[in-house]
Design a protein around this motif. Structure first.
Motif, mmCIF file in Angstrom:
data_model
loop_
_atom_site.group_PDB
_atom_site.id
_atom_site.type_symbol
_atom_site.label_atom_id
_atom_site.label_comp_id
_atom_site.label_asym_id
_atom_site.label_seq_id
_atom_site.Cartn_x
_atom_site.Cartn_y
_atom_site.Cartn_z
ATOM 1 N N ASP A 9 0.887 -1.215 0.235
ATOM 2 C CA ASP A 9 -0.078 0.187 -0.301
ATOM 3 C C ASP A 9 0.758 1.353 -0.124
ATOM 4 O O ASP A 9 -0.100 2.306 -0.509
ATOM 5 C CB ASP A 9 -0.594 -0.101 1.091
ATOM 6 N N LEU A 10 1.927 1.761 0.558
ATOM 7 C CA LEU A 10 2.867 2.658 0.825
ATOM 8 C C LEU A 10 3.286 3.123 -0.059
ATOM 9 O O LEU A 10 4.066 3.736 -0.998
ATOM 10 C CB LEU A 10 3.639 2.112 2.385
ATOM 11 N N SER A 11 4.517 1.443 -1.088
ATOM 12 C CA SER A 11 5.007 1.569 -2.180
ATOM 13 C C SER A 11 3.962 2.315 -3.284
ATOM 14 O O SER A 11 4.145 3.365 -4.033
ATOM 15 C CB SER A 11 5.041 0.326 -2.610
ATOM 16 N N PHE A 12 2.393 1.692 -3.112
ATOM 17 C CA PHE A 12 1.359 2.402 -4.189
ATOM 18 C C PHE A 12 1.042 3.921 -4.241
ATOM 19 O O PHE A 12 1.550 3.996 -5.297
ATOM 20 C CB PHE A 12 0.218 1.204 -3.989
ATOM 21 N N GLY A 13 1.328 4.067 -3.368
ATOM 22 C CA GLY A 13 1.583 5.434 -3.090
ATOM 23 C C GLY A 13 2.933 6.646 -3.579
ATOM 24 O O GLY A 13 2.436 7.757 -3.596
ATOM 25 N N MET A 14 3.597 5.932 -3.862
ATOM 26 C CA MET A 14 4.947 6.170 -3.658
ATOM 27 C C MET A 14 5.499 6.942 -5.753
ATOM 28 O O MET A 14 4.503 6.178 -6.605
ATOM 29 C CB MET A 14 6.365 5.910 -3.356
ATOM 30 N N ARG A 15 6.079 7.400 -5.738
ATOM 31 C CA ARG A 15 6.558 7.718 -7.255
ATOM 32 C C ARG A 15 7.917 6.429 -7.958
ATOM 33 O O ARG A 15 8.203 5.365 -6.287
ATOM 34 C CB ARG A 15 8.336 9.095 -6.986
ATOM 35 N N ALA A 16 7.562 5.685 -8.936
ATOM 36 C CA ALA A 16 7.445 4.813 -9.554
ATOM 37 C C ALA A 16 9.376 4.622 -9.302
ATOM 38 O O ALA A 16 10.062 3.295 -8.525
ATOM 39 C CB ALA A 16 8.139 4.307 -11.181
ATOM 40 N N GLU A 17 10.188 5.593 -9.046
ATOM 41 C CA GLU A 17 11.922 5.390 -8.918
ATOM 42 C C GLU A 17 12.072 4.779 -7.642
ATOM 43 O O GLU A 17 13.370 4.246 -6.964
ATOM 44 C CB GLU A 17 12.471 6.510 -9.732
ATOM 45 N N VAL A 18 11.012 5.131 -6.872
ATOM 46 C CA VAL A 18 11.468 5.157 -4.555
ATOM 47 C C VAL A 18 11.054 3.485 -4.415
ATOM 48 O O VAL A 18 11.194 3.332 -3.207
ATOM 49 C CB VAL A 18 11.221 6.316 -3.924
ATOM 50 N N VAL A 19 10.309 3.376 -5.315
ATOM 51 C CA VAL A 19 9.536 1.692 -4.795
ATOM 52 C C VAL A 19 10.467 1.030 -4.921
ATOM 53 O O VAL A 19 10.222 0.467 -3.551
ATOM 54 C CB VAL A 19 8.037 1.542 -5.938
ATOM 55 N N GLY A 20 11.403 0.553 -5.337
ATOM 56 C CA GLY A 20 12.499 -0.527 -5.186
ATOM 57 C C GLY A 20 13.494 -0.495 -4.235
ATOM 58 O O GLY A 20 13.117 -0.649 -3.690
ATOM 59 N N ILE B 85 1.406 -5.484 -4.330
ATOM 60 C CA ILE B 85 1.071 -4.635 -5.564
ATOM 61 C C ILE B 85 0.387 -4.519 -7.132
ATOM 62 O O ILE B 85 -0.209 -3.598 -7.267
ATOM 63 C CB ILE B 85 2.541 -3.912 -5.750
ATOM 64 N N TRP B 86 0.742 -5.877 -7.706
ATOM 65 C CA TRP B 86 0.379 -5.710 -8.825
ATOM 66 C C TRP B 86 -0.901 -6.149 -8.849
ATOM 67 O O TRP B 86 -2.117 -5.946 -9.688
ATOM 68 C CB TRP B 86 1.078 -7.310 -9.169
ATOM 69 N N ARG B 87 -1.368 -6.924 -7.663
ATOM 70 C CA ARG B 87 -3.339 -7.139 -7.341
ATOM 71 C C ARG B 87 -3.320 -6.268 -7.247
ATOM 72 O O ARG B 87 -4.616 -5.686 -7.888
ATOM 73 C CB ARG B 87 -2.986 -7.771 -6.392
ATOM 74 N N ILE B 88 -2.815 -4.684 -6.336
ATOM 75 C CA ILE B 88 -4.001 -4.029 -6.074
ATOM 76 C C ILE B 88 -3.619 -3.096 -7.427
ATOM 77 O O ILE B 88 -4.667 -2.198 -8.156
ATOM 78 C CB ILE B 88 -3.109 -2.825 -5.345
ATOM 79 N N GLY C 145 -6.814 -1.002 -2.600
ATOM 80 C CA GLY C 145 -5.365 -1.633 -1.547
ATOM 81 C C GLY C 145 -5.587 -2.305 -0.461
ATOM 82 O O GLY C 145 -6.510 -3.413 -0.733
ATOM 83 N N GLY C 146 -4.885 -3.317 -0.490
ATOM 84 C CA GLY C 146 -3.755 -4.477 0.435
ATOM 85 C C GLY C 146 -4.741 -4.409 1.390
ATOM 86 O O GLY C 146 -5.253 -5.041 2.036
ATOM 87 N N SER C 147 -4.383 -2.977 2.596
ATOM 88 C CA SER C 147 -5.163 -3.782 3.479
ATOM 89 C C SER C 147 -6.518 -2.791 3.899
ATOM 90 O O SER C 147 -7.006 -3.217 4.807
ATOM 91 C CB SER C 147 -4.656 -2.211 4.541
ATOM 92 N N THR C 148 -7.404 -2.343 2.688
ATOM 93 C CA THR C 148 -8.870 -1.509 2.611
ATOM 94 C C THR C 148 -9.371 -2.770 1.516
ATOM 95 O O THR C 148 -10.736 -2.379 1.867
ATOM 96 C CB THR C 148 -8.881 -0.245 2.515
#
Length: 84
Positions: free
Chosen positions: A21-32, A71-74, A80-83
């Motif tokens: 969930d946190l990663s999904f809301g981040m810019r792509a370059e900071v997810v990894g 993340i791909w499921r979301i 979102g995963g938790s909701t």
């Protein structure tokens, strides 16, 4: 002496969903880097507990895969995963 076998990290659903969930809301370059940091936190905790390093690496790769899959499921479901 018995081997310590870590609980499968990839089955820690709350941990996986939280960071997906946190990663999904981040810019792509900071997810990894975010996922790498979270996996490393788990790695260090298991190593401090005396777990076999090769098993720790297997668990960490499984955790990383579970986070990416969540993340791909979301992305695919829009929930979102938790909701969701």
């Amino acid at each position: 002496m018995a081997d310590v076998i870590p609980f499968p990290l990839a089955r820690r659903v709350d941990l996986v969903r939280k960071h997906a969930d946190l990663s999904f809301g981040m810019r792509a370059e900071v997810v990894g880097p975010h996922i790498d940091r979270q996996v490393d936190v788990q790695r260090q905790a298991l190593l401090r507990k005396g777990c076999d390093p090769s098993q720790v690496e297997q668990q960490c790769e499984s955790l990383r895969g579970a986070m990416h899959a969540e993340i791909w499921r979301i992305v695919m479901t829009g929930r979102g995963g938790s909701t969701g």
